[in-house]
Scaffold this motif. Structure first.
Motif, mmCIF file in Angstrom:
data_model
loop_
_atom_site.group_PDB
_atom_site.id
_atom_site.type_symbol
_atom_site.label_atom_id
_atom_site.label_comp_id
_atom_site.label_asym_id
_atom_site.label_seq_id
_atom_site.Cartn_x
_atom_site.Cartn_y
_atom_site.Cartn_z
ATOM 1 N N LEU A 290 15.028 11.466 49.497
ATOM 2 C CA LEU A 290 15.463 11.149 48.142
ATOM 3 C C LEU A 290 14.690 9.983 47.535
ATOM 4 N N SER A 291 13.658 9.520 48.224
ATOM 5 C CA SER A 291 12.874 8.394 47.720
ATOM 6 C C SER A 291 11.684 8.845 46.890
ATOM 7 N N SER A 292 11.449 10.157 46.843
ATOM 8 C CA SER A 292 10.275 10.682 46.169
ATOM 9 C C SER A 292 10.542 10.941 44.694
ATOM 10 N N ALA A 293 9.490 10.852 43.881
ATOM 11 C CA ALA A 293 9.595 11.187 42.458
ATOM 12 C C ALA A 293 9.490 12.689 42.233
ATOM 13 N N SER A 294 9.167 13.441 43.281
ATOM 14 C CA SER A 294 9.105 14.904 43.209
ATOM 15 C C SER A 294 10.078 15.485 44.225
ATOM 16 N N ASN A 295 10.773 16.543 43.839
ATOM 17 C CA ASN A 295 11.783 17.146 44.706
ATOM 18 C C ASN A 295 11.198 18.343 45.440
ATOM 19 N N ILE A 296 11.159 18.255 46.768
ATOM 20 C CA ILE A 296 10.695 19.396 47.566
ATOM 21 C C ILE A 296 11.864 20.019 48.343
ATOM 22 N N ILE A 297 13.104 19.598 48.013
ATOM 23 C CA ILE A 297 14.295 20.125 48.690
ATOM 24 C C ILE A 297 14.761 21.373 47.949
ATOM 25 N N THR A 298 14.995 22.461 48.670
ATOM 26 C CA THR A 298 15.467 23.702 48.053
ATOM 27 C C THR A 298 16.999 23.722 48.019
ATOM 28 N N ASN A 299 17.552 24.793 47.457
ATOM 29 C CA ASN A 299 19.007 24.956 47.407
ATOM 30 C C ASN A 299 19.548 25.738 48.594
ATOM 31 N N ASN A 300 18.704 26.040 49.564
ATOM 32 C CA ASN A 300 19.125 26.797 50.738
ATOM 33 C C ASN A 300 19.334 25.867 51.928
ATOM 34 N N VAL A 301 20.127 26.318 52.876
ATOM 35 C CA VAL A 301 20.442 25.475 54.023
ATOM 36 C C VAL A 301 20.152 26.203 55.329
ATOM 37 N N ALA A 302 20.050 25.413 56.369
ATOM 38 C CA ALA A 302 19.851 25.930 57.717
ATOM 39 C C ALA A 302 20.875 25.294 58.642
ATOM 40 N N LEU A 303 21.426 26.098 59.520
ATOM 41 C CA LEU A 303 22.322 25.607 60.569
ATOM 42 C C LEU A 303 21.493 25.449 61.828
ATOM 43 N N ILE A 304 21.413 24.236 62.332
ATOM 44 C CA ILE A 304 20.491 23.957 63.432
ATOM 45 C C ILE A 304 21.253 23.594 64.708
ATOM 46 N N ASP A 305 20.489 23.356 65.754
ATOM 47 C CA ASP A 305 20.965 22.834 67.042
ATOM 48 C C ASP A 305 21.814 23.836 67.813
ATOM 49 N N LEU A 306 21.154 24.608 68.651
ATOM 50 C CA LEU A 306 21.848 25.525 69.558
ATOM 51 C C LEU A 306 22.119 24.873 70.912
ATOM 52 N N ASP A 307 21.910 23.551 70.990
ATOM 53 C CA ASP A 307 22.031 22.864 72.279
ATOM 54 C C ASP A 307 23.403 23.036 72.921
ATOM 55 N N GLN A 308 24.458 23.112 72.098
ATOM 56 C CA GLN A 308 25.820 23.193 72.623
ATOM 57 C C GLN A 308 26.385 24.616 72.537
ATOM 58 N N SER A 309 25.554 25.572 72.108
ATOM 59 C CA SER A 309 26.059 26.930 71.903
ATOM 60 C C SER A 309 26.362 27.621 73.223
ATOM 61 N N PHE A 310 27.205 28.663 73.150
ATOM 62 C CA PHE A 310 27.612 29.367 74.361
ATOM 63 C C PHE A 310 28.098 30.771 74.000
ATOM 64 N N PRO A 311 28.034 31.708 74.952
ATOM 65 C CA PRO A 311 28.578 33.041 74.701
ATOM 66 C C PRO A 311 30.088 32.975 74.506
ATOM 67 N N ILE A 312 30.601 33.734 73.558
ATOM 68 C CA ILE A 312 32.043 33.742 73.312
ATOM 69 C C ILE A 312 32.804 34.097 74.579
ATOM 70 N N SER A 313 32.214 34.954 75.396
ATOM 71 C CA SER A 313 32.881 35.415 76.622
ATOM 72 C C SER A 313 32.874 34.370 77.727
#
Length: 476
Positions: A234-257
């Motif tokens: 947010l310090s830039s005079a130009s915006n390179i941030i889009t309106n889309n998001v990403a869900l990251i970090d599978l480090d703690q993920s696990f099979p539902i089963s």
């Protein structure tokens, strides 16, 4: 290599004096983890994988990794290097490999980020896994954070919907994320073919502070010479941030089963109550965490965040204040000295409740929003409070005006908002509040998420049809 200085089984910190002096750089990594088994010391200009990747800036850090903006000298592109702590590199390598195989079978990538490759390297603190990822932007923890930054309402709804869609996709593949927090929901970027000079013109050179020891003795090779402040998008005079998001970090993920036997490593304020009392995690616990994120994205505050909430026991106390009495079958749960559930009557005692109530409906209807022109006039002259820096009183650059706003740039009569303190309640009372229709819809959604019985919660897939998300029309 010697044993890591934190407990290898529980990963709980031991009661020892800090070794390093925390540099004044805002949020940064836990510098005490620059030790055997911990973070790898990184310096600007360092190269990895036989010189292929050169570090240019820091993107951020978490409990298990630091993340660096690097230039791929072979492909001529920007990448993010996520360097895992040595202690957990082997286990995370195995878990994320299996989960990425499952994710890759989906028609679209629900997590929104791409792992380009991975490699291992040896450093002074052990052998580290390094994930080479596509570069992502700021997290929701950064952009929806109390008096520092708030999302525009439309963007909070869009980001919440896209995160929910990603979780639903993971669940459809038989996976739980396990660590859904605002720190793991990031905006994507449009960085095009920027070169190094262009990137530094946008954001300026990296800011660093020396890493000093409490003893005054120089640190060894296990620690960096300096700490790098994370890049501020947010310090830039130009915006390179889009309106889309990403869900990251599978480090703690696990099979539902196959839910983990140990409690999830998720930040405590996002922990589902059934997991807090010692029951297995499930898709429903992901949904609870998602509800916490949704409230944070819209309000700037977590529904169960409080400086006193530092353990599962504390969490259950504030949940009780918010949604009422926990199920009878949970009320015999014992809690040890550290606020963890235990079955040992010699180590535990019943939960002591906090007095008072903070009903969920009230929390939703008291969400405050940005006033027109960043000014509220009540006709009152208030005592001046010159406690903010001048840069804190300035709005974000105009290029971000449709995405975020800065609460400390708002003036109520002659005083800027400044945080929770004596007199702040009166200032916040004067602020405009969430519209009644939206508040009614948001409360309806959250009241179907924040229920004790996991079987009674909405699923992520069911959430997608809720009208709160669709107040702005088409989202996809």
């Amino acid at each position: 290599m010697s044993d890591p200085w934190w407990d290898e089984e529980e990963d709980d910190y031991l009661s020892i004096s800090p070794r390093f002096i925390l540099p004044n750089l805002g949020d940064t990594e836990d510098i005490e983890k620059y030790a055997p088994g911990g973070f790898h010391p990184v310096h600007l200009g360092d190269d990895f994988d036989n010189g292929r990747y050169v570090v240019m800036h820091k993107l951020g850090a978490g409990g298990f990794a630091t993340v660096w903006l690097a230039r791929d000298k072979i492909e001529g592109m920007w990448v993010a290097l996520k360097i895992i702590v040595a202690q957990h590199s082997a286990s995370i390598n195995g878990k994320t490999s299996l989960n990425l195989q499952a994710i890759s079978r989906l028609s679209t990538q629900p997590t929104g980020t791409t792992e380009l490759r991975r490699f291992h390297f040896k450093g002074p603190n052990g052998t580290h896994l390094c994930l080479v990822l596509s570069v992502l932007g700021p997290s929701m923890s950064r952009l929806s954070s109390g008096f520092t930054s708030r999302l525009k309402p439309w963007l909070s709804r869009r980001a919440s919907y896209l995160a929910t869609k990603a979780v639903a996709a993971m669940h459809s593949q038989g996976l739980c994320h396990g660590d859904i927090t605002t720190a793991n929901i990031l905006f994507t970027l449009d960085i095009g073919d920027f070169d190094e000079d262009c990137m530094y013109r946008l954001f300026g050179p990296p800011v660093t502070k020396p890493l000093e020891t409490e003893s005054g003795e120089p640190a060894g090779p296990e620690a960096p010479r300096y700490i790098v402040k994370a890049l501020d998008f947010l310090s830039s005079a130009s915006n390179i941030i889009t309106n889309n998001v990403a869900l990251i970090d599978l480090d703690q993920s696990f099979p539902i089963s196959s839910p983990p036997e140990k409690m999830l490593g998720i930040t405590v304020e996002f922990l589902a109550p059934e997991v807090a009392v010692g029951l297995p995690a499930s898709p429903a616990s992901d949904v609870w965490a998602l509800g916490c994120c949704i409230f944070r994205l819209r309000s700037g505050e977590g529904p169960f965040s409080n400086y006193e909430v530092t353990s599962p026991a504390d969490l259950m106390k504030i949940i009780h204040q918010t949604i009422g009495t926990m199920p009878i079958e949970w009320q015999d749960t014992l809690w040890d000295y550290y606020g963890q559930p235990t079955k040992d009557p010699k180590r535990g005692r019943p939960l002591s409740k906090w007095p008072g109530e903070r009903p969920l409906k009230d929390l939703v209807h008291h969400i405050w929003d940005q006033p027109e022109g960043n000014i509220v006039q009540t006709g009152t002259t208030r005592p001046g409070r010159p406690i903010l820096r001048e840069d804190q009183k300035k709005p974000f650059p105009p290029c971000f005006s449709n995405m975020v706003w800065k609460p400390t740039a708002v003036r109520v009569d002659n005083v800027n908002l400044y945080g929770y303190n004596k007199g702040s309640e009166e200032l916040l009372e004067a602020m405009p509040k969430i519209a009644e229709l939206e508040a009614t819809l948001l409360y309806d959604l959250l009241s179907k998420i924040f229920v004790y019985d996991p079987a009674q919660r909405l699923t992520a897939k069911e959430m997608l049809d809720h009208p709160w998300f669709h107040l702005d029309g088409q989202l996809d």
